[in-house]
Design a protein around this motif. Structure first.
Motif, short mmCIF file in Angstrom:
data_model
loop_
_atom_site.label_atom_id
_atom_site.label_comp_id
_atom_site.label_asym_id
_atom_site.label_seq_id
_atom_site.Cartn_x
_atom_site.Cartn_y
_atom_site.Cartn_z
N ALA A 132 0.84 -1.20 0.00
CA ALA A 132 0.00 0.00 0.00
C ALA A 132 0.88 1.25 0.00
O ALA A 132 1.81 1.35 0.78
CB ALA A 132 -0.90 0.00 1.23
N ALA A 133 0.54 2.18 -0.86
CA ALA A 133 1.20 3.48 -0.86
C ALA A 133 0.32 4.42 -0.04
O ALA A 133 -0.87 4.57 -0.32
CB ALA A 133 1.35 4.00 -2.29
N ILE A 134 0.87 5.00 1.00
CA ILE A 134 0.11 5.92 1.84
C ILE A 134 0.88 7.23 1.97
O ILE A 134 1.43 7.55 3.01
CB ILE A 134 -0.23 5.30 3.22
N PRO A 135 0.90 8.01 0.87
CA PRO A 135 1.71 9.24 0.85
C PRO A 135 1.27 10.28 1.87
O PRO A 135 2.07 11.12 2.27
CB PRO A 135 1.56 9.75 -0.58
N ASP A 136 -0.01 10.25 2.29
CA ASP A 136 -0.48 11.22 3.27
C ASP A 136 -0.35 10.73 4.71
O ASP A 136 -0.83 11.37 5.63
CB ASP A 136 -1.95 11.59 2.99
N GLY A 137 0.26 9.55 4.90
CA GLY A 137 0.48 9.01 6.23
C GLY A 137 -0.60 8.04 6.66
O GLY A 137 -1.70 8.00 6.11
N PHE A 138 -0.27 7.26 7.68
CA PHE A 138 -1.17 6.22 8.16
C PHE A 138 -2.45 6.80 8.74
O PHE A 138 -3.54 6.28 8.49
CB PHE A 138 -0.47 5.34 9.22
N ASP A 139 -2.35 7.86 9.54
CA ASP A 139 -3.54 8.42 10.19
C ASP A 139 -4.59 8.85 9.16
O ASP A 139 -5.78 8.58 9.34
CB ASP A 139 -3.16 9.59 11.10
N ARG A 140 -4.15 9.50 8.09
CA ARG A 140 -5.08 9.91 7.04
C ARG A 140 -5.70 8.70 6.36
O ARG A 140 -6.89 8.63 6.11
CB ARG A 140 -4.35 10.81 6.03
N TRP A 141 -4.86 7.70 6.05
CA TRP A 141 -5.35 6.48 5.41
C TRP A 141 -6.38 5.80 6.30
O TRP A 141 -7.44 5.40 5.84
CB TRP A 141 -4.18 5.52 5.12
N TYR A 142 -6.05 5.68 7.60
CA TYR A 142 -6.95 5.00 8.53
C TYR A 142 -8.29 5.75 8.62
O TYR A 142 -9.35 5.11 8.61
CB TYR A 142 -6.30 4.88 9.91
N ALA A 143 -8.25 7.06 8.70
CA ALA A 143 -9.49 7.85 8.78
C ALA A 143 -10.35 7.64 7.53
O ALA A 143 -11.58 7.46 7.63
CB ALA A 143 -9.17 9.33 8.97
N ASP A 144 -9.72 7.62 6.36
CA ASP A 144 -10.45 7.37 5.12
C ASP A 144 -11.06 5.98 5.10
O ASP A 144 -12.21 5.78 4.71
CB ASP A 144 -9.54 7.55 3.90
N ARG A 145 -10.30 4.98 5.49
CA ARG A 145 -10.79 3.59 5.50
C ARG A 145 -11.91 3.42 6.51
O ARG A 145 -12.90 2.74 6.27
CB ARG A 145 -9.67 2.59 5.83
N ARG A 146 -11.75 4.07 7.68
CA ARG A 146 -12.77 3.94 8.73
C ARG A 146 -14.08 4.59 8.28
O ARG A 146 -15.16 4.07 8.55
CB ARG A 146 -12.31 4.56 10.04
N ALA A 147 -13.99 5.71 7.56
CA ALA A 147 -15.19 6.37 7.05
C ALA A 147 -15.86 5.49 6.00
O ALA A 147 -17.09 5.40 5.94
CB ALA A 147 -14.83 7.73 6.47
N ALA A 148 -15.08 4.83 5.16
CA ALA A 148 -15.64 4.01 4.09
C ALA A 148 -16.15 2.65 4.59
O ALA A 148 -17.11 2.12 4.05
CB ALA A 148 -14.60 3.80 3.00
N PHE A 149 -15.52 2.09 5.61
CA PHE A 149 -15.85 0.74 6.09
C PHE A 149 -16.02 0.76 7.60
O PHE A 149 -15.36 0.01 8.33
CB PHE A 149 -14.76 -0.26 5.69
N GLY A 150 -16.91 1.61 8.08
CA GLY A 150 -17.09 1.86 9.51
C GLY A 150 -17.35 0.62 10.34
O GLY A 150 -16.75 0.43 11.39
#
Length: 164
Positions: A132-150
């Motif tokens: 996985a490429a997470i150029p904006d960092g883990f916290d941003r990635w996690y927040a996006d994933r949590r919003a999409a797959f709550g």
């Protein structure tokens, strides 16, 4: 077998400054090895926890040409920190790492088990790994994933709290 290749097996707590510097130089020389699991710091930390932890130091004519942190379970050699870490390879300059069968021979093991191998395999089936490429960092990635797959992440967070 690559000509003149020898191996010394060390416990991770015996990594000295010179070997750590050579390790870092090999990482810089091979961009395919960009992973926290390939860092000497991970090896020192995991080596203090994982039973059977070791570092294979591959040498040719007295020069360190490769490093392979690993652990043994019975007669099987696994990546250090397995099953958390299933992504591994020999820390070596590009094109300089031995193939899997050669490494198994050097380590005197009948089984070398890795899920995601970086470097020449030479045997078995070719597989790819997902990264996985997470150029904006883990916290941003996690927040996006949590919003999409709550629901999924809520369940995993509850399980983590129970484990803690």
């Amino acid at each position: 077998m690559p000509a003149g290749l020898t191996v010394d097996i060390l416990p991770p707590d015996q990594l000295d400054a010179g070997l750590a510097a050579r390790w870092r130089a090999l990482l810089v020389a091979n961009p395919a090895l960009t992973s926290p699991y390939f860092q000497p710091e991970f090896t020192r930390i995991a080596g203090g926890i994982v039973p059977g932890a070791a570092v294979a130091v591959l040498q040719r004519a007295g020069e360190v040409v490769g490093i392979f942190p690993h652990q043994r379970r019975g007669r099987t050699v696994l990546p250090l920190g397995a099953p958390l870490n299933d992504y591994h390879g020999v820390i070596a300059a590009a094109g300089e790492a031995p193939e899997l069968a050669q490494l198994a021979h050097l380590l005197r093991t009948p089984r070398l088990s890795v899920g995601g191998w970086i470097g020449p395999a030479g045997v078995g089936e070719a597989r790819t790994t997902v990264q996985a490429a997470i150029p904006d960092g883990f916290d941003r990635w996690y927040a996006d994933r949590r919003a999409a797959f709550g629901k999924y992440f809520k369940d995993k967070e509850r399980a983590r709290r129970s484990l803690e």
